[in-house]
Design an enzyme around this catalytic site. Sequence first.
Site, PDB file in Angstrom:
ATOM      1  N   TYR A 201      -5.487   4.368  -2.456  1.00 50.66           N
ATOM      2  CA  TYR A 201      -4.762   6.087  -2.306  1.00 50.66           C
ATOM      3  C   TYR A 201      -7.088   6.339  -1.964  1.00 50.66           C
ATOM      4  O   TYR A 201      -7.321   5.851  -2.931  1.00 50.66           O
ATOM      5  CB  TYR A 201      -5.421   6.005  -3.321  1.00 50.66           C
ATOM      6  CG  TYR A 201      -3.099   6.223  -3.726  1.00 50.66           C
ATOM      7  CD1 TYR A 201      -2.229   5.071  -4.013  1.00 50.66           C
ATOM      8  CD2 TYR A 201      -2.365   7.564  -3.314  1.00 50.66           C
ATOM      9  CE1 TYR A 201      -1.342   5.150  -4.318  1.00 50.66           C
ATOM     10  CE2 TYR A 201      -0.988   7.069  -3.789  1.00 50.66           C
ATOM     11  CZ  TYR A 201      -0.576   6.027  -3.952  1.00 50.66           C
ATOM     12  OH  TYR A 201       1.556   6.205  -3.855  1.00 50.66           O
ATOM     13  N   LYS A 297       6.776   9.698  -7.216  1.00 47.58           N
ATOM     14  CA  LYS A 297       8.058   9.505  -8.150  1.00 47.58           C
ATOM     15  C   LYS A 297       9.221   9.969  -7.797  1.00 47.58           C
ATOM     16  O   LYS A 297      10.587   9.494  -8.667  1.00 47.58           O
ATOM     17  CB  LYS A 297       7.448  10.262  -9.551  1.00 47.58           C
ATOM     18  CG  LYS A 297       5.881   9.259 -10.026  1.00 47.58           C
ATOM     19  CD  LYS A 297       7.162   8.422 -10.951  1.00 47.58           C
ATOM     20  CE  LYS A 297       6.169   7.547 -11.661  1.00 47.58           C
ATOM     21  NZ  LYS A 297       5.971   6.035 -10.799  1.00 47.58           N
TER      22      LYS A 297
END
Length: 395
Positions: A201, A297
């Site tokens: 990331y 998520k």
Amino acid sequence: MRTQVGIVGAGPAGLMLSQLLHLAGIESIVLEARARREIEATVRAGVLEQGTVDLLDSIGLGVRLHREGFVHHGIELRYDGRGHRIDLSAHAGGKAITVYAQHEVIKDLVAARLACGGRIVFGAAGVEPRGFDTDAPSLHYSADGVAQVLACDFIAGCDGYHGVCRSAVPQGACHEFSRSYPFGWFGILAEAAPSSAELVYTHHPRGFALVSTRSPTIQRLYFQCDPHENVDAWDDARIWSELRARLATRDGWAPVEGPVLQKNVVGMRSFVCEPMQFGRLYLAGDAAHIVPPTGAKGLNLAIADVRMLAAALAEHYRSGNGPRLAAYSSTALRRVWKAQRFSWFMTSLLHRFPGATAYEQRLQLADLDYVTGSDAAQSSLAENYVGLPFEDATC
Ligand code: RFL
Ligand code: PHB
């Protein structure tokens, strides 16, 4: 036609719910607007939390996942040309994540449903939930041009963000909370060996970038873009040049490049509908809430919802009395809001916000410095990333 639970949508939520109900001895029928080959080919999520993997294992659906998926014990946060590894397992009690594509989970679930004699109506058109404020709800739809009615005890709205179930709720009954972000993600699938053994990331002045993977020969990468970006304006050379610029490190790291097989732009939104139950209609997954993909998520939350819903319905059919069913919305929303918070945190930490002041940019770098330098902050990130523990037992 009649069944106990009428399920709208054969995404991860609808299919998993149907399988869990079957294992608890409860009948269901799934109505899906699209064709089987379409749902099995749509490229979306890739990261499965430990709890999602454990659930798939516990119902016998972990074989291909363990054979073809990749277990990752850490992720890298990269900024200012340097990488910082967060050891997820060391900070989260040995838990890990598994990279295994969502459409592979879908294939496994569809195969399992059909092998158990489960019914999935593909190509169901004009699905309309009716009477969910009475004791006799039903789903009206047409299949092959013939009008059908499916009577049921309960309706599960697992039909995603653009589905019909949430919009069937009378105005004013659903309180909507939302936030949209002034950027999107440009996602590619590329034919090339993985650039990195773990997800990367990256925060960069040109914008966020993410390195993920799918197989030993296919990579999945994303970079922050304008939400209305035209994918046709990006040929392979331009895409790789942008990724090289954002992912470069001081010690010369560069992604492994290859032909781009697929490209698309994904919008970034946060959304929650409260409550998640209206009479005999129960919403689960993206139908009730969505998060920006930075925290990985969405799919995991959809699975967590239906795990709770299946346990609650099982209790209801077993005992005729369902405290868990009555508590479904409030129990699910507690987890939903924590995932909203984490997804917002990861999104804010890593993206370039148009119009951010120099002061705000410095705060963002301080945040990255804090997270990568503090054991407590890494534990918090790791605990959320691998998936918070479940409050409730399984069915
Ligand atoms: P889905 O998957 O949208 O499935 C809904 C299904 O309902 C059908 N449907 C209808 N059927 C009948 N009648 C109607 N009127 C209908 N309307 C819709 C649809 O055809 C579809 O088959 O919802 P579900 O099951 O709630 O699952 C949610 C997840 O798909 C979603 O949250 C994730 O993909 C989000 N997400 C990620 N989640 C993760 O947990 N980990 C990740 O790494 C991750 N990465 C991502 C993501 C989402 C992304 N995009 C494309 C938004 C990466 C990306 C790029
Ligand atoms: C993916 O592999 O598609 C992926 C990974 C991590 C994310 C989102 C998507 O946060």
